[in-house]
Design a protein around this motif. Structure first.
Motif, PDB file in Angstrom:
ATOM      1  N   UNK A 250       0.725  -0.858   0.156  1.00  0.00           N
ATOM      2  CA  UNK A 250       0.333  -0.276   0.150  1.00  0.00           C
ATOM      3  C   UNK A 250       0.413   0.956  -0.113  1.00  0.00           C
ATOM      4  N   UNK A 251       0.375   2.169  -0.462  1.00  0.00           N
ATOM      5  CA  UNK A 251       0.862   3.545  -0.002  1.00  0.00           C
ATOM      6  C   UNK A 251       0.034   4.812   1.040  1.00  0.00           C
ATOM      7  N   UNK A 252       0.627   4.436   1.327  1.00  0.00           N
ATOM      8  CA  UNK A 252      -0.092   5.757   2.830  1.00  0.00           C
ATOM      9  C   UNK A 252       0.503   7.085   2.726  1.00  0.00           C
ATOM     10  N   UNK A 253      -1.128   8.133   2.519  1.00  0.00           N
ATOM     11  CA  UNK A 253      -0.649   9.140   2.660  1.00  0.00           C
ATOM     12  C   UNK A 253       0.087   9.347   4.437  1.00  0.00           C
ATOM     13  N   UNK A 254       1.127  10.590   4.164  1.00  0.00           N
ATOM     14  CA  UNK A 254       1.394  11.211   5.470  1.00  0.00           C
ATOM     15  C   UNK A 254       0.519  12.705   5.543  1.00  0.00           C
ATOM     16  N   UNK A 255       0.037  12.961   4.629  1.00  0.00           N
ATOM     17  CA  UNK A 255      -0.536  14.452   5.074  1.00  0.00           C
ATOM     18  C   UNK A 255      -1.830  14.769   4.564  1.00  0.00           C
ATOM     19  N   UNK A 256      -2.964  15.275   4.707  1.00  0.00           N
ATOM     20  CA  UNK A 256      -3.856  15.510   4.025  1.00  0.00           C
ATOM     21  C   UNK A 256      -3.483  16.272   2.931  1.00  0.00           C
ATOM     22  N   UNK A 257      -4.234  15.760   1.479  1.00  0.00           N
ATOM     23  CA  UNK A 257      -3.443  16.880   0.284  1.00  0.00           C
ATOM     24  C   UNK A 257      -4.594  15.916  -0.685  1.00  0.00           C
ATOM     25  N   UNK A 258      -4.483  17.041  -1.617  1.00  0.00           N
ATOM     26  CA  UNK A 258      -5.557  17.006  -3.361  1.00  0.00           C
ATOM     27  C   UNK A 258      -4.235  16.742  -3.834  1.00  0.00           C
ATOM     28  N   UNK A 259      -4.492  16.177  -4.666  1.00  0.00           N
ATOM     29  CA  UNK A 259      -4.133  15.659  -6.178  1.00  0.00           C
ATOM     30  C   UNK A 259      -5.176  16.040  -7.438  1.00  0.00           C
ATOM     31  N   UNK A 260      -4.151  16.892  -8.324  1.00  0.00           N
ATOM     32  CA  UNK A 260      -5.055  16.627  -9.533  1.00  0.00           C
ATOM     33  C   UNK A 260      -4.659  16.203 -11.138  1.00  0.00           C
ATOM     34  N   UNK A 261      -5.204  15.001 -11.356  1.00  0.00           N
ATOM     35  CA  UNK A 261      -4.655  14.840 -12.830  1.00  0.00           C
ATOM     36  C   UNK A 261      -5.869  14.981 -13.879  1.00  0.00           C
ATOM     37  N   UNK A 262      -4.269  16.097 -14.856  1.00  0.00           N
ATOM     38  CA  UNK A 262      -5.666  16.992 -15.619  1.00  0.00           C
ATOM     39  C   UNK A 262      -6.253  16.026 -16.442  1.00  0.00           C
ATOM     40  N   UNK A 263      -5.443  15.093 -17.408  1.00  0.00           N
ATOM     41  CA  UNK A 263      -6.517  13.902 -18.258  1.00  0.00           C
ATOM     42  C   UNK A 263      -7.143  13.695 -18.019  1.00  0.00           C
ATOM     43  N   UNK A 265      -9.260  15.372 -15.887  1.00  0.00           N
ATOM     44  CA  UNK A 265     -10.421  16.074 -15.584  1.00  0.00           C
ATOM     45  C   UNK A 265     -10.945  15.978 -13.387  1.00  0.00           C
ATOM     46  N   UNK A 266      -9.992  15.344 -12.514  1.00  0.00           N
ATOM     47  CA  UNK A 266     -10.043  14.887 -11.962  1.00  0.00           C
ATOM     48  C   UNK A 266      -9.364  15.045 -10.546  1.00  0.00           C
ATOM     49  N   UNK A 267     -10.091  15.133  -9.703  1.00  0.00           N
ATOM     50  CA  UNK A 267      -9.744  15.835  -8.321  1.00  0.00           C
ATOM     51  C   UNK A 267      -9.025  14.814  -7.113  1.00  0.00           C
ATOM     52  N   UNK A 268      -8.841  14.503  -6.307  1.00  0.00           N
ATOM     53  CA  UNK A 268      -8.835  13.404  -5.227  1.00  0.00           C
ATOM     54  C   UNK A 268      -7.881  13.653  -4.237  1.00  0.00           C
ATOM     55  N   UNK A 269      -8.576  13.481  -3.053  1.00  0.00           N
ATOM     56  CA  UNK A 269      -8.450  13.631  -1.861  1.00  0.00           C
ATOM     57  C   UNK A 269      -7.924  12.790  -1.222  1.00  0.00           C
ATOM     58  N   UNK A 270      -6.803  12.810  -0.769  1.00  0.00           N
ATOM     59  CA  UNK A 270      -6.443  11.337   0.359  1.00  0.00           C
ATOM     60  C   UNK A 270      -6.272  12.476   1.990  1.00  0.00           C
ATOM     61  N   UNK A 271      -6.917  11.808   2.885  1.00  0.00           N
ATOM     62  CA  UNK A 271      -6.666  12.098   4.189  1.00  0.00           C
ATOM     63  C   UNK A 271      -5.243  11.714   4.791  1.00  0.00           C
ATOM     64  N   UNK A 272      -4.972  12.078   6.125  1.00  0.00           N
ATOM     65  CA  UNK A 272      -3.792  11.834   6.808  1.00  0.00           C
ATOM     66  C   UNK A 272      -3.962  10.238   6.973  1.00  0.00           C
ATOM     67  N   UNK A 273      -2.994   9.654   6.510  1.00  0.00           N
ATOM     68  CA  UNK A 273      -2.709   8.365   7.309  1.00  0.00           C
ATOM     69  C   UNK A 273      -4.055   7.406   6.646  1.00  0.00           C
TER      70      UNK A 273
END
Length: 320
Positions: A250-263, A265-273
């Motif tokens: 797995x990959x664990x998000x170390x912080x709250x973060x928002x990722x944008x994937x332009x191709x 047109x997707x925005x994804x939110x990851x919570x810390x942990x």
């Protein structure tokens, strides 16, 4: 060369897999997208690590048992799914050549056309009496299009069968069985259940190479789909799922973060942990292997292991 998969097909598959995986709950990404040029180099490095035993064990079994495989199968065609660089393939080719020289054709199957051409050309140059017919295809989708006829030995090495979820794995074996005629055989590698500590170490090495390999899927998405993942903001996690008897990466998000994937047109939110699954690697017992083969109307013919019983090489045939 036969081509059933184009670069455009691969891009469409990547887009669909990333969209489905990042909008699912929990989030996930298929392990096949680890393997761009950097990812392939990282995996080759992994196979040399002290902690990672599967590649060494499978190679040792093939080196010892290849003559027996040649005698048992008497194949005239070797069809290899996910052919790769061909190192272990050469052990089989040499054994068939030494046995009676009746193996006349080698059919490597891979998704990467450029890589496949280079590997096939090398094999053809080193084995001039062998007809080499490369096939650019996704073996999970194009089994029905692969060459048939003669006595085929279908090789599926590397323990890759363990990366499929159980239902998908049985479906894959059933699809493969549907293409097999009497006289055809299937040879595949399967890692075996062992103590938890060794399993986890194999997927979480001290040097952190597997961690970089795991995060490489984020680099692939950034490069090919216009993502803005910060790979360093994700921790590599490898856990043993005792109930399912598989290692899960797995990959664990170390912080709250928002990722944008332009191709996309997707925005994804990851919570810390929050954790995103990137791979499973099932480990097997003989009972499970036999049961899954039986469900696919295949019969376990022979099973060899390395000296320490860590890894298995299975030969199966269509059930009567």
């Amino acid at each position: 060369m036969d081509r059933f998969l184009t670069a455009d097909d691969l891009e469409k598959a990547l887009r669909q897999d990333v969209m489905d995986g990042l909008t699912g709950e929990p989030k996930s990404l298929p392990p096949k997208w680890f393997y761009d040029e950097r990812g392939s180099a990282l995996f080759e490095e992994i196979t040399q690590l002290a902690e990672y035993y599967p590649t060494r064990c499978e190679r040792a079994i093939i080196a010892e048992r290849a003559p027996e495989i040649a005698v048992a199968t008497r194949a005239d065609t070797l069809l290899e799914l996910g052919a790769g660089s061909g190192e272990k393939t050469r052990l089989l080719l040499d054994a068939f050549d030494a046995f009676d020289g009746t193996l006349g054709e080698y059919v490597p199957v891979d998704v990467s056309g450029d890589f496949l051409v280079a590997a096939a050309d090398q094999i053809a140059g080193d084995y001039p009496a062998l007809a080499v017919r490369a096939v650019v295809a996704d073996y999970e989708q194009h089994l029905h299009l692969l060459p048939t006829g003669g006595r085929r030995l279908i090789a599926f090495l590397g323990g890759t069968i363990g990366n499929m979820m159980p239902a998908k794995r049985i479906g894959f074996l059933q699809g493969l069985r549907a293409t097999m005629a009497p006289g055809d055989t299937l040879l595949f590698g399967a890692d075996l259940v062992k103590e938890k500590a060794r399993l986890v170490r194999a997927y979480d090495d001290a040097l952190g190479v597997t961690a970089e390999f795991n995060r490489n899927v984020l680099h692939v998405i950034n490069d090919r789909l216009g993502g803005d993942f910060v790979p360093e903001a994700y921790e590599h996690v490898a856990v043993w799922d005792a109930g399912n008897e598989w290692i899960e990466m797995r990959l664990r998000s170390t912080v709250d973060q928002v990722v944008r994937i332009e191709v996309l047109d997707l925005t994804v939110r990851f919570a810390e942990g929050e954790e995103m699954r990137t791979e499973i690697s099932s480990k097997f017992r003989m009972e499970r292997l036999s049961a899954e083969l039986e469900a696919a109307k295949l019969t376990l013919d022979r099973c060899w292991t390395d000296a320490d019983g860590d890894f298995s090489l299975v030969l199966a045939a269509p059930a009567a």
